[in-house]
Design a protein around this motif. Structure first.
Motif: not given
Length: 712
Positions: A176-187, A205-217
């Motif tokens: 999966g792609t980290p910025s688009y994973m779910t809390p349950e996936h990570l748990s 959110v990415f489409a409206a802002t150009g950024r994933p909602p939880f960052g890319t760092d």
């Protein structure tokens, strides 16, 4: 056509029966090639990395898993044509989509907005409906898996992540792609179709802002935000879409809507309710792009403040006072819990205005345990029943012969309230019923005896509100308990019952005010303030908006929601009419709007720039939740009825010079106090400003708090 790169050394020339014409892209799972079938048709060939499968059995499992994706209906998806293994490398053959990926378009052209974002939302969620109806979970929904074809968006690569999850040598956390994973996936929990809705929300959110909602760092930072933080959704200006995206990003998978529900809402079905056949019926008509309603462009909801708007962020009290040309007393008052720390301090109170101009009397000893001092017995004051109200209404200055319309129930009894001059005119069929009121700036509370016109003076509670059936009441206790907790009592109002269930809310110095029932009667809501100051006789109390508490009536517990956002909210929190969100009024230097949170405090929706509120609670919303009423801009003598959907222009201007708004009588009538000679009367009016019913009158303004409940 997307950029086509030549084949590299080591790339195969063929995969199965398909000749490879060049490279379309490369990612963590493998490489995508442009393929040509024996008949000359172009296809997309995804050749996965050889190290993603452990052995021959794993490869066979992969092929079986991916082959199920061929069941997916071709609605806004790239159809899977074939799958297999070539030279120990699994592959998939899909319909070729001539269009760039969403992330590439956003990178070159900028974020999507308005109708373009709305069409993208409809098309992509339609794809998820088709995928989920086939029993497939995408598991890797993200902008690079959305292709923007000339005929609309198409979703690709569904089901591959799940297949790899069962066959790959990679850990589950890395599929999966980290910025688009779910809390349950990570748990490490089981991931279902709700995970796709979370990823869909992230993609919007990415489409409206150009950024994933939880960052890319860094991965730890991203994962921490996904699990613990709420995203900023302000860039999505369409309130309905923003609310939907916010619900999809809920940390709890059970709170997210299904793809079917999301599609129905995007297509204009406000309730979002779905049936087993409804989504299939929608898909059977064609692509989502074709099903999109005409004229669905989303306009910006930010407008310039007009005349009558607060210019420097005044409270509601100040703003309305300016409109009326003089000081204005708000009818709602919030008295205080009494401390038990010494008789000399029990009677000391400080009057203070909280944000919305609500008069508050609060005592001292926040942070000190409040003992249960002996409660005085209730004093019963029987109401004086004087007869039946005449079937006539009145105008300011005296009575007239304006008749009542037959659609509204006429008063059948007259009740003189104790401790004042107010008289009620009632009918058993009235949708609004007075069940409690306060006098002396909230120091005295009177509670109605169930099924009668008698009101009892009650020293135990500050506020008291009855549910729609009349069987229970929520009451805020005046005293903290022995463990320093504020308490809300659930009072059984059925005949012969004296049962009271005490539910702890929050520890001192947090105190609940203004309880109200959820629309379905299963939960309660209170507004929380953090009380400070008052440590000596001269120091005033301070009140800071803390958040709200959701009370589970059956579970006998309360969940505290700390609203940390500095949103300049005023007045109490209130239920949205569907019971799925909590609202509050927000006054800024240029606008007044309602902000809705979900039950955990995530911002879902804003109803922007809608005028100065008549009331700082939920009374402004109609019973159906489809309309609200505010003062019209620039005049205190008209109120404006507005839609609660994305178009918030006033639909109706109603001549009504009201000083205190009671609420909606029904969806076609509103009720409020207005001047009558030297006193006031509470009237019900229609949308033409015609008085259709008198609910009460008073000789003078006694600054009472009257809590009309909807129901019995």
């Amino acid at each position: 056509m997307p950029d086509l790169a030549p084949l590299r050394p080591g790339d195969p020339e063929r995969v199965g029966e398909y000749r490879l014409a060049g490279r379309l892209g490369e990612g963590g799972q493998g490489t995508v090639f442009l393929g040509v079938s024996p008949t000359g048709a172009r296809v997309a060939v995804k050749l996965l990395r050889a190290d993603l499968a452990q052995d021959e059995k794993a490869l066979e499992r992969f092929v079986r898993e991916v082959s199920t994706t061929r069941r997916v209906a071709p609605f806004c998806t790239a159809a899977v044509i074939d799958t297999g293994v070539d030279q120990h490398r699994p592959y998939t053959i899909s319909e070729y989509i001539d269009g760039p990926t969403l992330d590439a378009v956003v990178a070159t052209e900028g974020p999507r907005e308005g109708s373009a974002l709305h069409r993208l939302a409809i098309g992509t969620v339609t794809a998820l409906v088709a995928i989920h109806q086939a029993g497939i979970v995408h598991r890797d929904f993200k902008p690079s898996n959305v292709l923007l074809a000339p005929d609309g968006p198409r979703v690709i690569d569904f089901g591959i992540a799940k297949a790899l999850d069962r066959t790959s040598t990679l850990t589950k956390a890395t599929i999966g792609t980290p910025s688009y994973m779910t809390p349950e996936h990570l748990s490490g929990e089981k991931v279902g179709s709700s995970a796709d809705m979370f990823a869909w929300g992230c993609t919007m959110v990415f489409a409206a802002t150009g950024r994933p909602p939880f960052g890319t760092d860094s991965l730890p930072a991203i994962f921490n935000r996904i699990i613990n933080l709420e995203p900023d959704l302000r860039a999505i200006t369409d309130p309905a879409l923003r609310e939907l995206v916010g619900q999809c990003l809920a940390k709890d998978a059970a709170l997210r809507p299904s793809a079917e529900e999301a599609l129905l809402r995007l297509l204009g079905h406000a309730s979002g309710a779905s049936s087993p056949t409804a989504p299939r019926g929608i898909l059977a008509e064609g692509s989502a792009a074709a099903a999109q309603p005409a004229g669905s462009d989303v306009h910006s909801s930010h407008r310039q403040a007009g005349p009558g708007h607060p210019q420097r962020g005044p409270s509601h009290r100040q703003a309305v006072s300016q409109l009326h040309g003089g000081p204005l007393d708000h009818p709602s008052s919030l008295p205080s819990p009494y401390p038990a720390e010494g008789a000399a301090r029990r009677g000391r109170g400080v009057r203070l205005s909280i944000g919305a101009g609500l008069a508050v009397t609060l005592a001292t000893a926040a942070g000190i345990a409040l003992a249960s001092r002996g409660a005085k017995p209730d004093r019963v004051v029987s109401a004086q029943t004087t007869g039946t109200q005449q079937a006539a209404t009145s105008q300011p200055g005296g009575p007239t012969s304006t008749p009542m319309i037959s659609a509204l129930p006429q008063a059948t009894r007259t009740i003189k309230l104790p401790d004042g001059s107010i008289t009620l005119y009632e009918n058993d069929d009235d949708p609004l019923k007075l069940n409690s009121y306060s006098t002396d700036r909230g120091e005295n509370l009177y509670v109605r005896t169930p099924g009668t016109g008698d009101f009892i003076k009650n020293d135990r509670y500050i506020h008291y509100t009855v549910n729609a059936s009349g069987t229970q009441a929520l009451a805020t206790d005046r005293l903290y308990d022995g463990d320093h907790y504020s308490v809300v009592s659930v009072v059984d109002r059925r005949p012969g019952s004296a049962k009271k269930t005490k539910i702890r809310i929050a520890k001192t110095p947090v105190y609940p005010f203004e309880p109200e029932w959820s629309p379905d009667g299963t939960h309660g809501l209170t507004t929380l303030y953090e009380v400070g100051g008052g440590t000596n006789e001269t120091e005033p109390y301070t009140f800071k908006k803390y958040g709200y508490a959701i009370i589970d009536i059956a579970g006998k517990k309360a969940d505290i929601v700390r609203v940390k956002r500095n949103d300049e909210s005023t007045g109490s929190y209130f239920w949205r009419r569907d019971g799925q969100a909590i609202g509050t009024w927000v006054l800024t230097d240029k606008t007044a709007h309602i902000r809705f949170y979900d039950l955990r405090g995530t911002v879902l929706q804003n109803l922007p720039d809608i005028g100065i509120p008549l009331s700082e609670g939920g009374e402004s919303l109609s019973p159906s939740g489809t309309s609200l009423v505010t003062y019209c801009r620039g005049t205190p003598e008209e109120v404006c009825v507005r839609s609660t959907d994305a178009d918030l222009e006033a639909q109706i201007r109603v001549p009504f010079d009201t000083r205190w708004f009671i609420g909606w009588y029904d969806d076609r009538h509103i009720a409020g106090w207005r001047r009558k000679g030297g006193g006031y009367e509470a009237v019900v009016i229609d949308f033409e400003g015609q008085v259709k019913r008198v609910l009460a009158d008073a000789k003078e303004d006694e600054k009472k708090t009257m809590r009309f409940s909807r129901g019995r």
